[in-house]
Motif scaffolding. Structure first.
Motif, short mmCIF file in Angstrom:
data_model
loop_
_atom_site.label_atom_id
_atom_site.label_comp_id
_atom_site.label_asym_id
_atom_site.label_seq_id
_atom_site.Cartn_x
_atom_site.Cartn_y
_atom_site.Cartn_z
N ASN A 40 5.56 11.28 1.74
CA ASN A 40 5.62 10.29 2.82
C ASN A 40 4.34 9.46 2.94
O ASN A 40 4.07 8.85 3.96
CB ASN A 40 5.91 10.97 4.17
CG ASN A 40 7.32 11.48 4.27
OD1 ASN A 40 8.18 11.08 3.51
ND2 ASN A 40 7.56 12.40 5.19
N ARG A 41 3.53 9.45 1.86
CA ARG A 41 2.24 8.75 1.83
C ARG A 41 1.34 9.18 2.99
O ARG A 41 0.58 8.37 3.55
CB ARG A 41 2.42 7.24 1.82
CG ARG A 41 2.99 6.66 0.53
CD ARG A 41 2.30 7.15 -0.75
NE ARG A 41 0.85 7.13 -0.72
CZ ARG A 41 0.11 6.09 -1.11
NH1 ARG A 41 0.69 4.99 -1.55
NH2 ARG A 41 -1.21 6.16 -1.10
N VAL A 42 1.39 10.45 3.32
CA VAL A 42 0.48 10.97 4.33
C VAL A 42 -0.96 10.65 3.94
O VAL A 42 -1.81 10.35 4.79
CB VAL A 42 0.67 12.49 4.51
CG1 VAL A 42 -0.38 13.07 5.45
CG2 VAL A 42 2.07 12.79 5.06
N ASP A 43 -1.27 10.70 2.65
CA ASP A 43 -2.63 10.43 2.19
C ASP A 43 -3.09 9.03 2.60
O ASP A 43 -4.23 8.83 3.03
CB ASP A 43 -2.73 10.60 0.67
CG ASP A 43 -1.81 9.66 -0.10
OD1 ASP A 43 -0.75 9.27 0.44
OD2 ASP A 43 -2.14 9.31 -1.25
N LEU A 44 -2.20 8.05 2.47
CA LEU A 44 -2.54 6.67 2.85
C LEU A 44 -2.84 6.57 4.34
O LEU A 44 -3.85 5.98 4.74
CB LEU A 44 -1.38 5.74 2.48
CG LEU A 44 -1.45 4.32 3.06
CD1 LEU A 44 -2.64 3.57 2.49
CD2 LEU A 44 -0.14 3.58 2.79
N TRP A 45 -1.96 7.14 5.16
CA TRP A 45 -2.11 6.99 6.60
C TRP A 45 -3.32 7.75 7.12
O TRP A 45 -3.99 7.28 8.05
CB TRP A 45 -0.82 7.42 7.30
CG TRP A 45 0.36 6.65 6.79
CD1 TRP A 45 1.45 7.15 6.13
CD2 TRP A 45 0.54 5.23 6.82
NE1 TRP A 45 2.30 6.14 5.76
CE2 TRP A 45 1.77 4.95 6.18
CE3 TRP A 45 -0.19 4.18 7.34
CZ2 TRP A 45 2.27 3.66 6.05
CZ3 TRP A 45 0.29 2.89 7.21
CH2 TRP A 45 1.51 2.64 6.57
N ILE A 71 -7.91 -1.94 4.42
CA ILE A 71 -7.79 -0.98 5.54
C ILE A 71 -7.74 -1.75 6.85
O ILE A 71 -6.92 -1.45 7.74
CB ILE A 71 -8.97 0.01 5.54
CG1 ILE A 71 -8.92 0.90 4.30
CG2 ILE A 71 -8.95 0.86 6.80
CD1 ILE A 71 -10.16 1.75 4.11
N ALA A 72 -8.63 -2.74 6.99
CA ALA A 72 -8.65 -3.54 8.21
C ALA A 72 -7.31 -4.25 8.41
O ALA A 72 -6.78 -4.29 9.53
CB ALA A 72 -9.78 -4.56 8.13
N TRP A 99 0.81 -1.22 0.00
CA TRP A 99 0.00 0.00 0.00
C TRP A 99 0.84 1.27 0.00
O TRP A 99 0.37 2.30 -0.48
CB TRP A 99 -0.99 -0.04 1.16
CG TRP A 99 -2.07 -1.04 0.89
CD1 TRP A 99 -2.27 -2.24 1.49
CD2 TRP A 99 -3.06 -0.95 -0.14
NE1 TRP A 99 -3.32 -2.91 0.92
CE2 TRP A 99 -3.83 -2.14 -0.09
CE3 TRP A 99 -3.38 0.02 -1.10
CZ2 TRP A 99 -4.90 -2.37 -0.97
CZ3 TRP A 99 -4.43 -0.21 -1.96
CH2 TRP A 99 -5.18 -1.39 -1.89
N MET A 100 2.08 1.19 0.45
CA MET A 100 2.92 2.37 0.31
C MET A 100 3.33 2.60 -1.14
O MET A 100 3.58 3.73 -1.55
CB MET A 100 4.15 2.26 1.22
CG MET A 100 3.81 2.43 2.67
SD MET A 100 5.21 2.88 3.72
CE MET A 100 5.44 4.62 3.29
#
Length: 335
Positions: free
Chosen positions: A241-246, A213-214, A201-202
């Motif tokens: 830094n994939r802030v969007d993902l986190w 997500i789970a 996912w990164m």
């Protein structure tokens, strides 16, 4: 209080004033902003709320320690607000900075779309102020590098607002299903799946659906997997830094799982220089789990003014070389 850090060359007040909102991540109001300089170049930016009036200056936070920690040798004081309070706040802040060896090269006030010099009495700085332009060469440079200014701080907090109830319910069901499936796996197999989920996912272009997500949310509950995610963020290989993902993962989790994900989101934002978003994420983590230690430590570091670059070994622990199973090395050890 929050900070941002960047090295930018500035050519006058309008360069600085148009850039500050991009560095902070939002347009400040009723605020004191101290810009730390090293040999005339912007090093860091700190913001705090103003006191209610000039009669309550004892409540104004002193930011000299934060600038000293960033090795600044100069500063600029900017106050966003009405004239009387701004003058009192600027004078108090300047006195502290001079005593700490970081004399302000300018003191400015911003109000109603105009800027005013608090120390220049020449014709170049009329008492009625000057219009504040929307952009400048410096602000364009920051915008191209990914800087963005939200309308206000509430818009930053909104980035962590819970996802729609239906999607959160779907993630909750997926969490229960994953827990039942995990019971059939041994520790090594589960760890491998968790590491693969973080890596996948990164690198992914799309954001995960409820089942994924789970899986990521549960994986971050393992301190080793969480620290692996921190090291991946610290590698500097991922855009933003994939802030969007986190943020996406955090918004979909219930309180019993949200603290690790929110802390990772805050760490990613902190390392990217977005102090206010990092603070919002750490506060969310601690509301859900008041004793979550990493969130406590990172919030303390942010409030102390520790530069984002000083976090390069967070998540490395006692590791000296490579991640287990040939994962990425810690930044300080990487060639």
């Amino acid at each position: 209080m929050h900070q941002t850090q960047a090295r930018i060359s500035l050519n006058g007040p309008t360069d600085l004033l148009t850039t500050v909102p991009l560095l902070l991540g939002f347009h400040p109001d009723h605020s004191l902003v101290i810009v730390g300089l090293i040999d005339g170049e912007l090093q860091c930016t700190f913001r705090v709320d103003l006191p209610g009036s000039a009669d309550h200056l004892e409540h104004l936070q002193d930011l000299t320690a934060q600038l000293s920690l960033n090795e600044c040798n100069g500063s600029v004081v900017i106050v966003y607000g009405e004239a009387e309070l701004a003058q009192a706040v600027a004078e108090r802040a300047a006195t502290r900075l001079v005593a700490a060896g970081m004399k302000p090269i300018d003191q400015l006030r911003v109000d109603g779309g105009r800027w005013f010099s608090l120390i220049c009495g020449n014709a170049c700085c009329p008492t009625g102020g000057l219009p504040l332009p929307e952009t400048s060469a410096a602000s364009c440079e920051v915008a191209v590098a990914g800087g963005y200014a939200a309308p206000d701080r509430s818009a930053i907090a909104a980035q962590l607002a819970p996802a729609p109830a239906g999607r959160r319910a779907a993630v909750a069901r997926a969490v229960l299903a994953a827990l039942m499936a995990d019971a059939e796996l041994d520790w090594v197999a589960q760890r491998d799946l968790d590491l693969q989920a973080i890596d996948h996912w990164m690198d992914a272009k799309l954001l995960p659906e409820p089942e994924a997500i789970a899986a990521v949310g549960l994986a971050l509950g393992d301190l080793d997997i969480r620290d692996y995610a921190l090291r991946r963020i610290n590698s500097g290989r991922f855009e933003g830094n994939r802030v969007d993902l986190w943020l996406w993962v955090t918004r979909h989790l219930e309180d019993d799982l949200v603290a690790p994900a929110a802390t990772v989101a805050g760490f990613a934002a902190y390392r990217f220089g977005n102090g206010v978003l990092a603070l919002e994420a750490f506060e969310l983590a601690l509301r859900a789990s008041p004793h979550y230690r990493l969130a406590q430590m990172l919030m303390a570091a942010l409030q102390a003014g520790i530069p984002p670059g000083a976090l390069s070994r967070i998540g490395c622990g006692d590791r000296e070389e490579a991640e287990v199973n040939d994962g990425p090395t810690c930044p300080a050890d990487a060639p």
